[in-house]
Design an enzyme around this catalytic site. Structure first.
Site, PDB file in Angstrom:
ATOM      1  N   ASN A 162      21.196 -19.796 -25.765  1.00 56.51           N
ATOM      2  CA  ASN A 162      20.638 -20.560 -24.648  1.00 56.51           C
ATOM      3  C   ASN A 162      20.805 -19.939 -23.273  1.00 56.51           C
ATOM      4  O   ASN A 162      19.820 -19.696 -22.564  1.00 56.51           O
ATOM      5  CB  ASN A 162      21.204 -21.988 -24.665  1.00 56.51           C
ATOM      6  CG  ASN A 162      20.494 -22.880 -25.654  1.00 56.51           C
ATOM      7  OD1 ASN A 162      19.487 -23.505 -25.344  1.00 56.51           O
ATOM      8  ND2 ASN A 162      21.019 -22.945 -26.868  1.00 56.51           N
ATOM      9  N   LYS A 205      27.576 -25.198 -34.862  1.00 53.30           N
ATOM     10  CA  LYS A 205      26.234 -25.202 -34.268  1.00 53.30           C
ATOM     11  C   LYS A 205      26.301 -24.782 -32.801  1.00 53.30           C
ATOM     12  O   LYS A 205      25.403 -24.114 -32.287  1.00 53.30           O
ATOM     13  CB  LYS A 205      25.583 -26.577 -34.392  1.00 53.30           C
ATOM     14  CG  LYS A 205      24.137 -26.555 -33.901  1.00 53.30           C
ATOM     15  CD  LYS A 205      23.401 -27.860 -34.110  1.00 53.30           C
ATOM     16  CE  LYS A 205      21.962 -27.730 -33.631  1.00 53.30           C
ATOM     17  NZ  LYS A 205      21.201 -29.001 -33.762  1.00 53.30           N
ATOM     18  N   GLY A 252      12.436 -37.954 -27.113  1.00 53.24           N
ATOM     19  CA  GLY A 252      12.079 -36.540 -27.170  1.00 53.24           C
ATOM     20  C   GLY A 252      11.727 -36.168 -28.595  1.00 53.24           C
ATOM     21  O   GLY A 252      11.462 -37.032 -29.437  1.00 53.24           O
ATOM     22  N   GLY A 286      15.939 -42.213 -25.925  1.00 53.69           N
ATOM     23  CA  GLY A 286      15.462 -40.856 -25.674  1.00 53.69           C
ATOM     24  C   GLY A 286      14.339 -40.459 -26.614  1.00 53.69           C
ATOM     25  O   GLY A 286      14.602 -39.952 -27.704  1.00 53.69           O
TER      26      GLY A 286
END
Length: 356
Positions: free
Chosen positions: A240, A232, A54, A52
């Site tokens: 979100n 978290k 990102g 990944g």
């Protein structure tokens, strides 16, 4: 199999003005050479695969590559893999902008067994990432998940022993400016631990912590990683879904008393679930989520960015995961359930939305 060779780094450009001193961000003294850093640790981790590419994957992999480790990036996109090999990584830090050559492939067979695999994919791609692991691991490989939300360890346990799974939570602020270009906009600690109390696993984790810290990623080994994951998660729950539904930047969420109330209700439900699981939930979670909104006032949350780009979100691993855990415990979480349904409804109606 298609394996792309590294390119010749391009010249750097002028660095942005950032607020965190690089020596503090890295946890090391300025001017220490790469060779000196490597000599300070018993480098049992030599080959690394990052699944990944990102923002976080490029940041961690880029710094490990700069340290001198053999780092490979696994990408599902042929086009992006070719671009990353041609242009490499442009890493903006407080001390300047660095070009780092990358080794990228879309096929695991050219990599071979690694000492460390870092998983940085979206939560819904965890199963796909896990399917790549058998050709990347040996009996002592550590697989580190650096992902948002819950449920990743359960997926990984299907393909490898739990003693080989490390769970990480990082508080670095890294922005993907464009493909292959990331900006390190804020330093923070990285915590690593295991859900399994195993002394051998702890010894491996301690070596990983030392190597990450040497690379410039100040990391600490913790015994309560599950609690840190949940703490978290509380911030993600507060920001979100609400930002995705309202399309507001983080700072604007706390300007509305109604949205603040919803934020508090969603987090309070998650706190009740965490406590029922026997975890020490953060009693200041609501206030910390509000503080995070103000500290990142101009940011668009990752879920809002996904909605604006009509992409799949990580709602199932965040609010949806709380709902799932709550049902198993017989706890009602109506706010998180409604938030999950609404975001999933938006995802399924992208092609039906009215144009302005």
């Amino acid at each position: 199999m298609r394996v792309h060779k590294p390119y010749t780094p391009r010249p750097g450009c002028h660095p942005p003005r950032l607020s965190i001193p690089q020596s503090e961000a890295q946890g090391i003294k300025p001017g220490v050479s790469v060779l000196t850093r490597l000599r300070r640790v018993e480098c049992t981790i030599k080959r690394v695969a990052v699944i990944g590419p990102g923002a976080i994957g490029l940041f961690f992999g880029g710094l490990l590559s700069r340290l001198g480790l053999d780092v490979w990036f696994l990408d599902k996109s042929e086009e992006r893999a070719a671009y990353l090999v041609k242009h490499g990584l442009l890493l903006e830090e407080t001390t300047g902008v660095t070009s780092i050559p990358l080794k990228v492939t879309t096929d695991t067979t050219g990599i071979g067994p690694c000492d460390l695999v870092i998983i940085c994919v979206k939560s819904y791609d965890t199963e796909s990432a896990a399917s790549l692991l058998p050709s990347l691991i040996h009996q002592n490989t550590l697989v580190l998940t650096l992902q948002n939300g819950l449920g990743h360890v359960e997926v990984l346990k299907k393909v490898l022993p739990e003693r080989q799974i490390a769970v990480g939570v990082t508080f670095h602020g890294v922005t993907l400016v464009e493909t292959g270009h990331i900006r390190h906009a804020g330093a923070g600690p990285t915590c690593i631990g295991s859900f399994l109390p195993d002394e051998k696993a702890r010894g491996q984790l301690a070596k990983l912590v030392e190597i990450l810290t040497t690379a410039g990623l100040a990391t600490k080994l913790v015994d309560n990683i599950e609690e840190i994951v949940w703490n978290k998660l509380m911030v993600n729950i507060g920001i979100n879904a609400l930002s995705a539904l309202t399309r507001l930047k983080n700072g604007d969420l706390v300007k509305s008393p109604e949205i603040q109330n919803l934020m508090a209700m969603a987090i309070t439900e998650a706190l009740a679930v965490a406590r029922s699981k026997g975890l020490r939930a953060n009693p200041q979670a609501v206030e910390e989520a509000k503080a995070a909104c103000l500290a990142t006032a101009e940011n668009r949350s990752s879920m809002l960015q996904d909605v604006l780009n009509k992409k799949r979100t990580e709602i199932e691993a965040i609010n949806g995961a709380v709902v799932k855990e709550a049902k198993a415990l017989g706890i009602a979480t109506p706010v998180n359930e409604v938030l999950t349904i609404l975001v999933k409804g938006i995802e399924k109606s992208y092609n039906l939305q009215a144009e302005r």
